[in-house]
Design a protein around this motif. Structure first.
Motif, short mmCIF file in Angstrom:
data_model
loop_
_atom_site.label_atom_id
_atom_site.label_comp_id
_atom_site.label_asym_id
_atom_site.label_seq_id
_atom_site.Cartn_x
_atom_site.Cartn_y
_atom_site.Cartn_z
N ARG A 85 14.13 -78.38 19.41
CA ARG A 85 14.99 -77.73 18.43
C ARG A 85 14.41 -76.41 17.95
N HIS A 86 13.14 -76.15 18.32
CA HIS A 86 12.47 -74.93 17.88
C HIS A 86 12.48 -73.88 18.98
N THR A 87 12.74 -72.65 18.63
CA THR A 87 12.73 -71.55 19.60
C THR A 87 11.30 -71.14 19.90
N VAL A 88 10.98 -70.96 21.18
CA VAL A 88 9.69 -70.43 21.59
C VAL A 88 9.89 -68.97 21.97
N TYR A 89 9.15 -68.08 21.31
CA TYR A 89 9.30 -66.64 21.52
C TYR A 89 8.28 -66.14 22.54
N PRO A 90 8.56 -65.04 23.23
CA PRO A 90 7.61 -64.50 24.22
C PRO A 90 6.39 -63.86 23.55
N TYR A 91 5.33 -63.74 24.31
CA TYR A 91 4.11 -63.07 23.86
C TYR A 91 4.32 -61.56 24.00
N LEU A 92 4.17 -60.84 22.88
CA LEU A 92 4.52 -59.41 22.86
C LEU A 92 3.32 -58.47 22.89
N LEU A 93 2.10 -59.01 22.83
CA LEU A 93 0.93 -58.14 22.64
C LEU A 93 0.27 -57.68 23.93
N LYS A 94 0.66 -58.21 25.07
CA LYS A 94 0.01 -57.84 26.31
C LYS A 94 0.14 -56.34 26.57
N GLY A 95 -1.00 -55.68 26.70
CA GLY A 95 -1.03 -54.25 26.96
C GLY A 95 -0.69 -53.37 25.77
N MET A 96 -0.46 -53.96 24.61
CA MET A 96 -0.07 -53.18 23.43
C MET A 96 -1.26 -52.45 22.82
N ASN A 97 -1.04 -51.23 22.42
CA ASN A 97 -2.06 -50.45 21.70
C ASN A 97 -1.82 -50.64 20.20
N ILE A 98 -2.66 -51.46 19.58
CA ILE A 98 -2.49 -51.74 18.15
C ILE A 98 -3.29 -50.70 17.38
N GLN A 99 -2.59 -49.83 16.63
CA GLN A 99 -3.24 -48.64 16.09
C GLN A 99 -2.94 -48.36 14.63
N ARG A 100 -2.36 -49.34 13.89
CA ARG A 100 -2.07 -49.10 12.48
C ARG A 100 -1.96 -50.44 11.73
N PRO A 101 -2.22 -50.41 10.43
CA PRO A 101 -2.06 -51.62 9.63
C PRO A 101 -0.61 -52.10 9.64
N ASN A 102 -0.44 -53.41 9.54
CA ASN A 102 0.87 -54.07 9.49
C ASN A 102 1.67 -53.93 10.79
N GLN A 103 1.02 -53.45 11.84
CA GLN A 103 1.69 -53.44 13.14
C GLN A 103 1.75 -54.85 13.71
N VAL A 104 0.62 -55.56 13.60
CA VAL A 104 0.54 -56.95 14.07
C VAL A 104 -0.26 -57.79 13.09
N TRP A 105 0.28 -58.92 12.70
CA TRP A 105 -0.46 -59.93 11.96
C TRP A 105 -0.67 -61.13 12.87
N ALA A 106 -1.67 -61.93 12.53
CA ALA A 106 -1.91 -63.18 13.27
C ALA A 106 -2.18 -64.29 12.26
N ILE A 107 -1.85 -65.52 12.64
CA ILE A 107 -2.08 -66.68 11.78
C ILE A 107 -2.58 -67.84 12.62
N ASP A 108 -3.42 -68.67 12.03
CA ASP A 108 -3.86 -69.89 12.70
C ASP A 108 -4.43 -70.84 11.64
N ILE A 109 -4.88 -72.01 12.10
CA ILE A 109 -5.44 -73.05 11.24
C ILE A 109 -6.77 -73.50 11.82
N THR A 110 -7.75 -73.76 10.96
CA THR A 110 -9.03 -74.30 11.43
C THR A 110 -9.51 -75.41 10.50
N TYR A 111 -10.46 -76.18 11.00
CA TYR A 111 -11.04 -77.33 10.29
C TYR A 111 -12.24 -76.88 9.47
#
Length: 303
Positions: A133-159
């Motif tokens: 029921r959940h949409t899986v989106y494509p990976y958009l960062l391959k080959g991307m030049n990340i060059q400014r704040p708020n262009q890309v955020w990332a999130i994850d969880i750890t123990y």
């Protein structure tokens, strides 16, 4: 001045902050513009008799106390995994024996890894599928030049290991500046603390792209829709590809080696207070080699 009406859910959030003790009644009174006497009254009231949302945060209650042995196993597994993300249960079991002297079979290691929310990172055949029921989106960062704040955020969880229990930490980081935008802790993997961290982050800014893995938290519409409504695109890592979200993996290693393993937190409250101080240090005082020895806050806010 017209008195602000607070919903039971909003009152619950404030009471939990009071119980956590990270800020004084006076500080919370100033933040929420509520009379200190009112806050003290809320604190005194019997939480059991209030609406269900007023129940004590799961941060303060675990129905089954884990054994000391299980906590030691988990703490050792966390150290091994943080050092070697590509280790699966077989290699971790071997490392537990050789490095820590623990005799534990592979199935027990798999059980601990499942409870900790971790798995080995390596290319492999598809062994599970996201909620249909959940949409899986494509990976958009391959080959991307990340060059400014708020262009890309990332999130994850750890123990996060504690002396007598454990917590889960979620963080949202700005990829370009390494600035930690928001974070939260909980003692379970229920989605609520992820949504709270997202809400905090979106109150500050919104990313052009939000990058995350395909875990059920991050494919849930509850997580995705606020970002889409803010105008963000969603990018999802390929399953089992740590380097798709490498910035978060590096952050986990930094947090654990510079803070968590050194501090050996005794309680959830101590972990909250300690990590709050660490993230303030990380954002505003820690020099990052990858940033040309600048500090994340300086780069994020373009100081």
């Amino acid at each position: 001045m017209k008195r602000t009406q607070y919903t039971p859910n909003e009152k619950a959030k404030i009471v939990i902050e009071i119980l956590q003790g990270e800020q004084s009644i006076a500080e919370l009174s100033s933040i929420y513009v509520i009379n200190p006497n009112m806050l003290n009254r809320w604190k005194r009231e019997d939480l059991e008799g209030l609406p269900q949302v007023f129940e004590r945060s799961s941060l303060y209650y675990q129905p089954v106390k884990p054994s000391i042995q299980d906590l030691e196993y988990k703490a050792a597994i966390d150290r091994i995994y943080t050092k070697s993300l590509f280790f699966g249960s077989r290699r971790i079991a071997l490392a537990l024996s050789e490095e820590y002297g623990y005799t534990i079979n592979r199935k027990a290691v798999q059980r601990h890894m499942l409870e900790m929310g971790i798995e080995a990172i390596y290319p492999r055949q598809k062994t599970s599928t996201p909620n249909p029921r959940h949409t899986v989106y494509p990976y958009l960062l391959k080959g991307m030049n990340i060059q400014r704040p708020n262009q890309v955020w990332a999130i994850d969880i750890t123990y996060i290991p504690l002396a007598t229990s454990w917590l889960y930490l979620t963080v949202i980081i700005d990829w370009y500046s390494r600035y930690v935008i928001s974070w939260d802790l909980n003692d379970s993997l229920h989605i609520g603390f992820v949504l709270e961290a997202s809400k905090k982050a979106l109150s500050i800014a919104s990313p052009e792209i939000m990058n995350n893995d395909q875990g059920s938290h991050f494919t849930s519409p509850k997580f995705i829709e606020p970002f889409l409504n803010a105008g963000s695109k969603i990018s999802m890592d390929h399953r089992g590809r740590a380097f798709d979200n490498i910035m978060i993996e590096r952050l986990w290693r930094t947090i654990k080696y510079e803070n968590v393993y050194l501090m050996q937190y005794e309680s959830p409250k101590a972990a909250r207070i300690g990590l709050k101080k660490y993230f303030e240090f990380y954002n505003t005082e820690r020099y990052h080699q990858s940033l040309g020895y600048q500090k994340p806050a300086d780069v994020y806010f373009q100081i």
